[in-house]
Write a protein that holds these residues in place. Structure first.
Motif, PDB file in Angstrom:
ATOM      1  N   THR A 109       0.845  -1.200   0.000  1.00  0.00           N
ATOM      2  CA  THR A 109       0.000   0.000   0.000  1.00  0.00           C
ATOM      3  C   THR A 109       0.879   1.248   0.000  1.00  0.00           C
ATOM      4  OG1 THR A 109      -0.110  -0.087   2.421  1.00  0.00           O
ATOM      5  CG2 THR A 109      -1.920  -1.141   1.185  1.00  0.00           C
ATOM      6  N   HIS A 110       1.962   1.174  -0.752  1.00  0.00           N
ATOM      7  CA  HIS A 110       2.949   2.260  -0.808  1.00  0.00           C
ATOM      8  C   HIS A 110       3.591   2.233  -2.189  1.00  0.00           C
ATOM      9  CE1 HIS A 110       6.028  -0.861  -0.556  1.00  0.00           C
ATOM     10  NE2 HIS A 110       5.247  -1.426   0.368  1.00  0.00           N
ATOM     11  N   HIS A 111       4.394   3.247  -2.465  1.00  0.00           N
ATOM     12  CA  HIS A 111       5.135   3.265  -3.731  1.00  0.00           C
ATOM     13  C   HIS A 111       6.263   2.241  -3.662  1.00  0.00           C
ATOM     14  CE1 HIS A 111       7.849   5.628  -1.223  1.00  0.00           C
ATOM     15  NE2 HIS A 111       8.775   5.416  -2.129  1.00  0.00           N
ATOM     16  N   ASP A 112       6.709   1.784  -4.797  1.00  0.00           N
ATOM     17  CA  ASP A 112       7.846   0.869  -4.857  1.00  0.00           C
ATOM     18  C   ASP A 112       9.055   1.655  -5.339  1.00  0.00           C
ATOM     19  OD1 ASP A 112       9.706  -1.121  -5.128  1.00  0.00           O
ATOM     20  OD2 ASP A 112       8.694  -2.146  -6.768  1.00  0.00           O
ATOM     21  N   PRO A 113      10.012   1.911  -4.461  1.00  0.00           N
ATOM     22  CA  PRO A 113      11.182   2.695  -4.879  1.00  0.00           C
ATOM     23  C   PRO A 113      11.993   2.021  -5.984  1.00  0.00           C
ATOM     24  CG  PRO A 113      11.458   1.885  -2.625  1.00  0.00           C
ATOM     25  CD  PRO A 113      10.078   1.507  -3.068  1.00  0.00           C
ATOM     26  N   ARG A 114      11.861   0.708  -6.127  1.00  0.00           N
ATOM     27  CA  ARG A 114      12.601  -0.016  -7.175  1.00  0.00           C
ATOM     28  C   ARG A 114      11.845  -0.088  -8.489  1.00  0.00           C
ATOM     29  NH1 ARG A 114      14.547  -4.894  -3.302  1.00  0.00           N
ATOM     30  NH2 ARG A 114      15.956  -3.657  -2.018  1.00  0.00           N
ATOM     31  N   LYS A 115      10.564   0.350  -8.473  1.00  0.00           N
ATOM     32  CA  LYS A 115       9.715   0.365  -9.680  1.00  0.00           C
ATOM     33  C   LYS A 115       9.517  -1.022 -10.286  1.00  0.00           C
ATOM     34  CE  LYS A 115       9.432   4.877  -9.645  1.00  0.00           C
ATOM     35  NZ  LYS A 115       8.374   5.441  -8.895  1.00  0.00           N
ATOM     36  N   LYS A 116       9.475  -2.060  -9.439  1.00  0.00           N
ATOM     37  CA  LYS A 116       9.247  -3.420  -9.924  1.00  0.00           C
ATOM     38  C   LYS A 116       7.855  -3.926  -9.577  1.00  0.00           C
ATOM     39  CE  LYS A 116      14.069  -4.569  -9.878  1.00  0.00           C
ATOM     40  NZ  LYS A 116      14.822  -5.520 -10.588  1.00  0.00           N
ATOM     41  N   HIS A 117       7.130  -3.160  -8.775  1.00  0.00           N
ATOM     42  CA  HIS A 117       5.793  -3.553  -8.331  1.00  0.00           C
ATOM     43  C   HIS A 117       4.865  -2.362  -8.511  1.00  0.00           C
ATOM     44  CE1 HIS A 117       2.565  -4.910  -5.697  1.00  0.00           C
ATOM     45  NE2 HIS A 117       3.099  -6.115  -5.762  1.00  0.00           N
ATOM     46  N   LYS A 118       3.586  -2.638  -8.751  1.00  0.00           N
ATOM     47  CA  LYS A 118       2.622  -1.549  -8.863  1.00  0.00           C
ATOM     48  C   LYS A 118       2.584  -0.773  -7.556  1.00  0.00           C
ATOM     49  CE  LYS A 118      -0.568  -3.406 -12.230  1.00  0.00           C
ATOM     50  NZ  LYS A 118      -1.959  -3.693 -12.537  1.00  0.00           N
ATOM     51  N   ASP A 119       2.557   0.552  -7.668  1.00  0.00           N
ATOM     52  CA  ASP A 119       2.430   1.381  -6.477  1.00  0.00           C
ATOM     53  C   ASP A 119       1.036   1.222  -5.892  1.00  0.00           C
ATOM     54  OD1 ASP A 119       4.987   2.337  -6.839  1.00  0.00           O
ATOM     55  OD2 ASP A 119       4.371   4.237  -7.716  1.00  0.00           O
ATOM     56  N   GLY A 120       0.964   1.131  -4.575  1.00  0.00           N
ATOM     57  CA  GLY A 120      -0.303   1.059  -3.880  1.00  0.00           C
ATOM     58  C   GLY A 120      -0.521   2.317  -3.059  1.00  0.00           C
ATOM     59  N   TRP A 121      -1.635   2.369  -2.344  1.00  0.00           N
ATOM     60  CA  TRP A 121      -1.952   3.534  -1.519  1.00  0.00           C
ATOM     61  C   TRP A 121      -3.070   3.220  -0.539  1.00  0.00           C
ATOM     62  CZ3 TRP A 121      -7.053   4.332  -2.410  1.00  0.00           C
ATOM     63  CH2 TRP A 121      -7.553   4.038  -3.672  1.00  0.00           C
ATOM     64  N   LEU A 122      -3.167   4.060   0.466  1.00  0.00           N
ATOM     65  CA  LEU A 122      -4.305   4.083   1.378  1.00  0.00           C
ATOM     66  C   LEU A 122      -4.888   5.483   1.309  1.00  0.00           C
ATOM     67  CD1 LEU A 122      -2.824   2.374   4.577  1.00  0.00           C
ATOM     68  CD2 LEU A 122      -4.272   1.335   2.820  1.00  0.00           C
TER      69      LEU A 122
END
Length: 130
Positions: A109-122
């Motif tokens: 539920t957060h950004h991925d600093p490595r850009k390998k996973h979809k960014d999430g959020w709350l």
């Protein structure tokens, strides 16, 4: 008449799109599936102590409109914590569902600093935590 139909279609689209997100989680739970990107909302029914082993996670349990309870594990090393979270609050989420026999976990539920996973959020009280 066209304006009415457009308004009706728009309301149906947004209501249906949002309302059907949680049944995806129910289906994943009953089929014991994991690694599924989901979006939905629920009411906070319990706030747990932060998990401080390894990456720090804010943890709380949501009750979905479909009555399933899920744990949210929000990485607070990578995203801002929800400091004013209270039992009874509504939280919207976009993250990855992982099955367990207690209802499952929403994480990423957060950004991925490595850009390998979809960014999430709350989203809580109009503020997005990513």
């Amino acid at each position: 008449m066209k304006k009415f139909l457009l308004a009706l279609f728009t309301a149906f689209f947004f209501t249906t799109n949002f309302a059907y997100a949680n049944p995806i989680i129910d289906k994943a739970y009953h089929n014991k599936q994991s690694d599924i990107q989901v979006q939905g909302s629920g009411k906070v029914i319990k706030i747990l102590k932060d998990d401080t082993k390894g990456s720090k996670h804010q943890r709380f349990i949501l009750k979905l409109p479909t009555k399933l309870s899920i744990l949210v594990a929000h990485n607070i090393d990578l995203a801002k914590r929800i400091d004013d979270l209270q039992v009874g609050d509504t939280v919207e989420f976009y993250g990855e569902y992982e099955w367990n026999n207690k209802g499952g976990v929403i994480h990423w539920t957060h950004h991925d600093p490595r850009k390998k996973h979809k960014d999430g959020w709350l989203k809580h009280k109009g503020t997005i935590y990513q």
